[in-house]
Structure formats: structure tokens, C-alpha cells
Design a protein around this motif. Structure first.
Motif, short mmCIF file in Angstrom:
data_model
loop_
_atom_site.label_atom_id
_atom_site.label_comp_id
_atom_site.label_asym_id
_atom_site.label_seq_id
_atom_site.Cartn_x
_atom_site.Cartn_y
_atom_site.Cartn_z
N GLN A 63 0.80 -1.22 0.00
CA GLN A 63 0.00 0.00 0.00
C GLN A 63 0.84 1.27 0.00
O GLN A 63 0.29 2.36 -0.11
N MET A 64 2.15 1.15 0.14
CA MET A 64 3.01 2.33 0.13
C MET A 64 3.32 2.74 -1.31
O MET A 64 3.46 1.89 -2.19
N VAL A 65 3.45 4.04 -1.54
CA VAL A 65 3.72 4.57 -2.88
C VAL A 65 5.15 5.08 -3.00
O VAL A 65 5.78 4.93 -4.04
N GLN A 66 5.70 5.69 -1.95
CA GLN A 66 7.04 6.27 -1.99
C GLN A 66 8.07 5.18 -2.30
O GLN A 66 8.26 4.24 -1.53
N PRO A 67 8.76 5.23 -3.45
CA PRO A 67 9.60 4.10 -3.88
C PRO A 67 10.82 3.86 -3.01
O PRO A 67 11.21 2.71 -2.80
N GLN A 68 11.44 4.93 -2.48
CA GLN A 68 12.63 4.74 -1.64
C GLN A 68 12.29 4.08 -0.32
O GLN A 68 13.04 3.24 0.19
N ASN A 320 -1.62 1.52 -9.38
CA ASN A 320 -1.26 2.27 -10.59
C ASN A 320 -0.30 3.41 -10.29
O ASN A 320 0.46 3.83 -11.17
N LEU A 321 -0.34 3.93 -9.06
CA LEU A 321 0.56 5.02 -8.70
C LEU A 321 1.99 4.53 -8.46
O LEU A 321 2.94 5.28 -8.64
N GLN A 322 2.13 3.27 -8.04
CA GLN A 322 3.46 2.76 -7.70
C GLN A 322 4.43 2.74 -8.89
O GLN A 322 5.56 3.23 -8.77
#
Length: 881
Positions: A63-68, A320-322
Motif C-alpha cells: 500500500q506504500m507509494v514512496q519508492p525509496q 497504478n501510482l506505484q
């Protein structure tokens, strides 16, 4: 939910992980245990906590989007999976069973079973759907392209004047045949009329079929016309009678009998009373049903899916945002990489060069010569920068110690040999039995592959994320300072490789000049020299590719054409219905016989088959399980479990069952070539599963006559060799299913590291299954008692029960459910038609279960514990005077 919610969930989960690490370290440093129970009391809570941690980390990662941040969570998740499975391995060694029933610890920690169920129903709202769908689509596209021919030849024909008896008799026929020339047509072009060679008999048969079809059609038309005429006559007769009656009423020939007013009023009152009572009963029933639904006491046939659909849409939006966030990160990294190279590359090379030259000068000023330049494989000049090379003082001390060791006499060597022999004798006296202390040493954190990764991830969080204020980043964009720091580190490594090559050449020139200056000295210069080529370890020669450097894609296409690589059917593990054994904890305490159920089978499949194959990192740190066999009676769900493993992992399936390999790759050379191809493709397209249906057949004691044409034993030795070659990180699993494992030899059990036995169905599972199966039909009574059905069906396979219920509750029966309720006896009558395997086969299964090494150890352990308890509880005999 918002990004802030999952960020908070991640922070809470990370704090729990840090506490767990500290507790894990203290347990790992313990050198001995008082008893086995004491060891289990420490290990089992850690195992449950790690399971709960893994479940929460999965939700955060998906559920996390921030890639780092997701990269850090993935690192923690993979190591947590590995550490959890390490604890599971130790519990299995202590309990001698693959199944755990820690009911007391679940109560103490206030956990429910759902809290430690990793692939529970609630998890499927946040699974890796997008990744698995892409992987499945990629493999299916490759299989389709392999099976698709480049072009097809279509033979067109207009009229065949005379037909031939068969294709073999073409030369003997004198009848002329008009056939147009063949032409090549690309695939996808609509096909023309194919050539057909029809004999006289076939022509007569065709004409007879056509005449029969015409006769049948005319018969149906005749019946339909007669039926329509009959119904029209009936309607006309009723209309004529009504017309005559209306005329008589108008002319006064007949009179209508009007009921009395009081009778009409009484009838209306009865109808109203009955209707109101009915409405009141319906209202009470609906109210009771509503209360029961709210309390989850009743299973409705339909539920409002609005909330679930909204949650699913939100999940799809995040999925889709990931990839968009990853794309932004890569774009920003490329831009920053170009800027960092332009600004810092030249200056870094100068700094590294000056640093290495200072090291040269230090050695020359202190000793008058130079040290050896560190090897590139060991780290090169990084060892110089971090102070891991010897200083001149340390080099001199080491030199003196070596000189003293050479002066020691041979007598000291003899005393050492004697002491070594005494130690060996002492070890033999102690024995090498598996004591609790020896087992506890395996839990040491220093020997764990996963624990260092968890510590490293925790340190990275403290260094990069702990003091970072994320309130100013609501859209979860990438952080530039993290990108710059990573690029600077990579740039330094890149520049060091270039500088090291230049400085090695410079050091060689300096050494040559130094040796020329001291060439005339009487005492030779005692400078450190590099290891001679003879003393260096010989590099392993690269093995030649037995396939002649054949591309993996070409091998894939060849195996796909031979139906060895097959497309997988989508089966989710949540479709596996099975309840846990809630009584086994008490049975274990009382030393009674206990058996696992279908719910524990699901947990074993998750731990041994799915979790290690999720990623390369988790497969590297988790205990290696190369081969697994799923055994069970026919139609008890072995194929379903295998398909669920393929689906959940997104694995490439290579089917090496005897039926698939019939008349393919015959001979030793071809068989070796097949296994080499399988090995190469499995590693190139990991995760991969080598699947064998009827896994006992390659190791049968005696091949029956009806199976000899399959040649099932021809790949047995190659399977053994292949399994031994699987290593950590390969993400390859050898999976087989067996319905008759008792017919195989002992090698069958030895080659499979884990044997998962599917037990017969139990009452709890069947009760759940009947409820889920019947309550989906709207007309079935919600209070239908399925307890008797579950009791009667104990031991019957779920697939047979499903087919039975579908046959009984068909379309015609569902129409009549409103006025003719479903009775249990209707299903019971169909269930009695099941042909059970018989007591002999069940007895053979029990005997086979006792031949499994882990089960043997469990039975011995239970027997020893019973003897000890009997000795303790038995009354002591009074001593005779």
C-alpha cells in the motif's frame, strides 16, 4: 486510505520490529537451556511475533507509494520472512513435527489466528495482484508465441469428381481429381474450403444423415402445428361458451347468485386477519434475520459489496501510482547522475590518488620499502581508506612472531598432537547426541542469514529516515538527498576501480626503481612480496555449457512446443477450505495421539512453498527446501494445492510427469539434454517449479504392466542430481503430487525434504464447507441444519461433495425451493454413492506416514515422554525391612 495512514502503520511496525530485534539478540546470545520446554517457551513467541510482523509488513509494502521507502520495507520484509522460517525450522527440530499448535502463547499475547495467518482473507485486498498478472501474462504470451507456427499451407479445392476409398489408395484409383495448387497463406488469414476425399460409403452415409435431419425437422414442424391448432381450438371453445353465457345473462334467461352481505363481510374479515397475521410473522422473521446477520449468526445469500468495491478501487489506484513513482525516481536519478559525474568525478580521482600516495610515502619513510597493493577482489584501495591494511609497526610485529614460531622445537608439535587426541577422546565420550544445548546453539544470531539484514535495515532507517519530516511531502515524492548520497557512493566505487589500476602500475614502477637502488647491497631488502602464483588458489574453471550456449528463449520455445512448459490455471490459496485442529494442544500436553487437519496443510504450503519463492532475497536468507511432495487420497485436493502454489508465486511450470514425456527425449543423451534445458530455463525464468504428477512413479518398487509404456523410472537418477544442484537464491522448487506413495521405494522419501500429507476431511471443515456451499442459494433455508451432513460426510473428499450438492440443487430444484424446502436426505442419498478407497488403502497410508523420518522421530519422542511420565507418576514401592 491515505498515504499518511500507511506511513503511520509503517512507523508502528518498525518500532515493533526494533523491539523484536533486541529480544531476538538476547535469546540468540543464550548458550544453554534448562530443558526442551524452556527452549520452546522462548522460541514459539518469537515465531508468532515474526509471523505477525511479516503480515503487517506485507500490507505496508503493497500500500506504500514512496519508492525509496518501499525498498527499505522490502529489505525488512525479506529478512523477516527468512528469520521467521529459521525459527520454524528450530521448532520443527524440537517438536519433530511440521505443524505447530501454540494456543497458550496466542492467548498470552492476545493474538487471534487471523493475526498470524499471513495469507488470510483480509490480506487478499492487498496482495501482489498486478505483479502476478503481469508475470502470468508474460509467460502465457511466450507459450502462445512458441506454439504459433510461422505460416500454414492451405490446400484449396472446388469440386472432387470422384472420391477415393482412403488416402493410402491414391495410386490405385483411376478417378480424376481436380485439386488447385497449394499456396502459402500467413497465419490469421481466413481459411478456404479444405480438401476432402470422400468414399462411396461415406457419401451414402452423409446423404442418409441429411435425409434424416430433414425428416426430423418436418416431424417437429408437424407436431408444433398440431399442438398450436389444438390450443387454438381450446381457446375458441372457451370464448364461445363465455359468449353464450353473456347473451343469456343479458336476456335474463339465467341469474347470478349473489352472496349475502354478511357472508361477504365475514369473508373479507377472514382474509384481512390472515393477511395481517402473515405480514406480522414476516416482519418478525425479517427483524430476527436482520439481527442474526448483524451478529454474523446467519450467512446471507447476498451481501452489499459497495464497501469492498470502494476498497478494491482504492487499492487499484495505489497499484497504478506505484509504477509512476518508480518511473519518476529513475528519471530524477538519471538527471542527478549526470550532474554528479560532471561536478565530482575529477575531484574524487585526485583525492583518491593523493590518499594512496600518502600510504606509499608512510611505508617508505618508516621501513624504506612499500607494502603490497590490496587485490581488487578483496576491495582494493577501500581497505587502505578504511584502515584494514597493516601499518608498518603491525607488519614488523607480525614478522617477529613468525620468526619465533619457526624456532620452536618438534617436541612442542608432539605435545599438540597428544592434546588434540585427548580432545577427540573427550568428545567421543560426551557423544554427539542432539541435546537441547546443541539445538539452542543453532539459534545464534551470528549463524543466522536473515538477522544481519534486519540489523542493517534498522540502521538504514535510523540514518536516513528517523529524523526526516514527511509532513511536507503529502504526495510521497522522491527525496533528492537520498539519491545524491547513493550516487556519490557508487561514483566513488567507480572512480576507485579506475584509480586502483593506475596506482598499481605506479607502485610496480616504484618497486622496480627501489630494487635497482638496492641491487648492490649485501643484505637483501626484506620487502613484503605478493603471493606466488603456485600458492594462490586455483580459480574454478567455468563449466562448459552442455547445450552449446543455446539461448534460453530457444530452449523455452522447444519445451513449450513439447508441452513441458504449460500455462497455469488461476487458483487462489484462499479457495482452500480447511479448519485448524483446536484440540491438538491439549492432546500434545496429555501425550495423546493427534493428527493435523486441512488448515495446517495450508500453513505448511505457505511456509515451505510460497514465502521462500516470493523474491530472490527471501530465498537466499530462508532455510533451503529443495523438494516437496504433496500426498493424499484421490480427489483430496493435491492438484488444487499445486495450482495454488503456481498462482501465488507466479511460477514457470515445467511438467516432467511420465504422461507428458511419453515418446519424448528417449535415450540417455536426450534425457541429459532435457534436464540441462530444464535447469537452464528454470534459472533464467525464476521462480520456477519442476512439477511431477504421480511423483511415486519414478521410484516405484515394481512397475505394473499398465504403466510400463510410460517408462516412469528413466529420469529418477537425473531428478536426484537436479535436486542436489538447487542452491539458495535459485528460486527453484521440485514439487510432486502422489496418490499412492506407499508403492514407492525408500529413495522416494529420501529425495523429498518435506512430505505434506493431506488428511481426510474432518467435521469442522465439512461444517464450514456445507455452510458456504449451500447458503449461496437464496431459496435454501438459513436455519438448515448441516451438522448431520457434516457428520455423515467425514472422510469424503470436498470435490465430490461439491459436485453432489451442485447435482442436487440444480436449476429445476432451485425453482421449487420456495414451496418445497431442501431436505438433508436429498443430499445424503447422493453422498452414499461414494466409492470409498477401503480400509486396506487407509492402512497403507498410515504405514507410509510412519516411514517418514520426521514422523519416526515424533513417535519415538512421544514414547519416551510417556515412559518418563509413567515413572514419575507411578507410586514408589516401599522397601522391605
Amino acid at each position: 486510505m491515505s498515504h499518511a495512514h500507511y506511513s503511520k502503520l509503517w512507523l508502528v511496525t518498525r518500532k515493533d520490529a526494533e523491539k523484536l530485534l533486541k529480544l531476538d539478540e538476547t535469546i540468540g546470545n543464550l548458550k544453554s537451556w534448562k530443558s526442551k520446554e524452556d527452549c520452546l517457551n522462548k522460541i514459539l513467541p518469537m515465531y508468532l511475533k515474526y509471523r505477525n510482523l511479516v503480515k503487517r509488513l506485507m500490507v505496508c509494502y503493497n500500500q506504500m507509494v514512496q519508492p525509496q521507502k518501499r525498498d527499505l520495507i522490502k529489505q525488512v520484509l525479506n529478512c523477516a520472512i527468512g528469520r521467521m522460517l529459521e525459527y520454524k525450522r528450530e521448532i520443527v527440530k524440537l517438536e519433530c513435527s511440521d505443524y505447530v499448535w501454540p494456543d497458550n502463547f496466542l492467548i498470552e499475547m492476545k493474538f487471534t489466528q487471523d493475526d498470524v495467518d499471513i495469507l488470510s482473507r483480509s490480506y487478499y485486498a492487498t496482495d501482489r495482484t498486478r505483479e502476478l498478472e503481469e508475470r502470468r501474462k508474460y509467460i502465457n504470451d511466450l507459450i502462445d508465441s512458441a506454439n504459433k507456427p510461422p505460416e500454414s499451407i492451405i490446400i484449396e479445392t472446388h469440386i472432387i469428381e470422384q472420391t477415393m476409398p482412403s488416402a493410402i489408395d491414391v495410386r490405385n484409383t483411376s478417378s480424376p481429381i481436380k485439386v488447385t495448387k497449394a499456396r502459402k497463406v500467413k497465419t490469421g488469414e481466413p481459411s478456404r474450403m479444405q480438401i476432402s476425399l470422400e468414399s462411396e460409403e461415406h457419401k451414402k452415409a452423409r446423404e442418409a444423415r441429411e435425409a434424416m435431419a430433414k425428416l426430423w425437422k418436418s416431424t417437429i414442424t408437424l407436431i408444433q402445428s398440431h399442438e398450436r391448432a389444438r390450443s387454438a381450438r381450446c381457446i375458441g371453445e372457451r370464448a364461445r361458451k363465455q359468449y353464450i353465457r353473456n347473451i343469456k345473462l343479458n336476456q335474463g334467461q339465467t341469474e347470478l347468485k349473489k352472496p349475502e352481505k354478511s357472508a361477504r363481510k365475514q369473508a373479507a374479515m377472514i382474509i384481512q386477519r390472515t393477511w395481517r397475521r402473515y405480514r406480522a410473522r414476516e416482519a418478525l422473521r425479517k427483524r430476527a434475520d436482520r439481527v442474526e446477520e448483524l451478529l454474523d449468526m446467519k450467512i446471507p445469500s447476498w451481501r452489499n459489496r459497495e464497501v469492498f468495491e470502494k476498497d478494491e478501487a482504492n487499492y487499484r489506484r495505489i497499484q497504478n501510482l506505484q509504477p509512476e513513482a518508480v518511473w519518476h525516481l529513475e528519471e530524477r536519478t538519471d538527471e542527478e547522475s549526470a550532474r554528479v559525474h560532471a561536478i565530482k568525478a575529477a575531484g574524487l580521482m585526485e583525492d583518491i590518488t593523493d590518499e594512496i600516495r600518502e600510504w606509499f610515502i608512510l611505508w617508505y619513510n618508516e621501513l624504506g620499502y612499500f607494502d603490497i597493493f590490496p587485490v581488487a577482489t578483496a576491495g582494493g584501495s577501500i581497505l587502505v581508506a578504511t584502515g584494514q591494511t597493516l601499518t608498518p609497526e603491525e607488519y614488523l610485529l607480525e614478522k617477529l612472531q613468525k620468526a619465533k614460531k619457526k624456532e620452536k622445537s618438534k617436541g612442542n608439535q608432539k605435545t599438540k598432537e597428544e592434546s588434540d587426541e585427548n580432545k577427540k577422546l573427550a568428545n567421543k565420550k560426551k557423544g554427539k547426541s542432539k541435546t537441547d544445548q546443541a539445538k539452542s546453539q543453532q539459534l545464534s544470531t551470528s549463524e543466522s542469514k536473515a538477522f544481519p539484514g534486519l540489523l542493517q535495515a534498522n540502521n538504514d532507517f535510523h540514518h536516513y529516515w528517523e529524523f526526516r519530516d514527511e509532513s511536507s511531502n503529502p504526495k510521497q515524492r522522491e527525496y533528492l538527498d537520498l539519491i545524491t548520497e547513493k550516487l556519490c557512493y557508487e561514483l566513488q566505487l567507480e572512480m576507485r576501480e579506475i584509480v586502483d589500476e593506475l596506482m598499481r602500475a605506479e607502485l610496480e614502477k616504484l618497486k622496480e626503481a627501489l630494487m635497482k637502488d638496492h641491487a648492490d647491497d649485501k643484505v637483501k631488502l626484506d620487502a613484503p612480496t605478493a603471493v606466488k602464483a603456485g600458492k594462490m588458489k586455483k580459480k574454478k574453471k567455468e563449466k562448459k555449457d552442455p547445450l552449446g550456449n543455446m539461448a534460453p528463449e530457444d530452449i523455452f520455445f522447444e519445451l513449450a512446443r513439447n508441452r513441458i512448459i504449460r500455462s497455469q490455471s488461476v487458483v487462489r490459496l484462499k479457495e482452500w477450505i480447511g479448519d485448524l485442529s483446536y484440540q491438538n494442544y491439549e492432546a500434545r500436553q496429555e501425550l495423546r495421539e493427534y493428527r493435523h487437519r486441512l488448515g495446517e496443510v495450508k500453513e505448511s504450503v505457505i511456509d515451505y512453498c510460497i514465502l521462500p519463492l516470493l523474491s530472490k532475497e527471501s530465498h537466499q536468507v530462508a532455510p533451503l527446501v529443495r523438494s516437496i511432495c504433496i500426498c493424499g487420497l484421490p480427489r483430496h485436493g493435491k492438484g488444487m494445492l499445486a495450482d495454488a502454489i503456481f498462482t501465488e508465486v507466479g511460477a514457470l511450470v515445467l511438467d516432467l510427469s511420465p504422461e507428458t514425456l511419453l515418446n519424448k527425449y528417449l535415450g540417455k543423451k536426450e534425457q541429459n539434454r532435457l534436464m540441462n534445458m530444464v535447469n537452464k530455463v528454470a534459472r533464467s525464468y525464476a521462480p520456477s517449479v519442476i512439477f511431477v504428477k504421480g511423483g511415486e512413479r519414478p521410484w516405484l518398487k515394481k512397475v505394473p504392466r499398465e504403466l510400463r509404456y510410460l517408462q516412469p523410472k528413466r529420469l529418477a537418477a537425473l531428478f536426484t542430481k537436479f535436486i542436489k544442484g538447487i542452491k539458495s537464491g535459485d528460486r527453484i522448487l521440485f514439487l510432486s503430487t502422489s496418490s499412492e506413495p506407499y508403492k514407492a521405494s525408500k529413495k522416494f522419501v529420501k529425495i523429498h525434504e518435506k512430505v505434506i500429507l493431506i488428511p481426510v476431511t474432518d467435521y469442522n471443515t465439512l461444517y464450514m464447507f456445507y455452510k458456504e456451499l449451500l447458503m449461496k442459494y437464496h431459496g435454501v433455508d438459513r436455519n438448515l441444519d448441516v451438522s448431520c451432513l457434516a457428520k455423515l460426510s467425514v472422510g469424503l473428499p470436498l470435490e465430490f461433495i461439491r459436485q453432489t450438492v451442485e447435482n442436487v440443487v440444480g436449476i429445476r430444484r432451485r425453482i421449487t425451493l420456495k414451496f418445497k424446502p431442501l431436505q438433508q436426505r436429498e443430499i445424503m442419498e447422493e453422498l452414499l454413492s461414494y466409492d470409498s478407497p477401503g480400509p486396506k488403502i487407509l492402512e497403507q497410508y498410515r504405514k507410509f506416514e510412519k516411514t517418514i523420518p520426521l514422523e519416526k522421530e515424533r513417535l519415538k519422542m512421544l514414547a519416551n515422554e510417556r515412559e518418563l511420565r509413567e515413572k514419575i507418576n507411578s507410586p514408589k514401592k516401599k522397601k522391605k525391612k
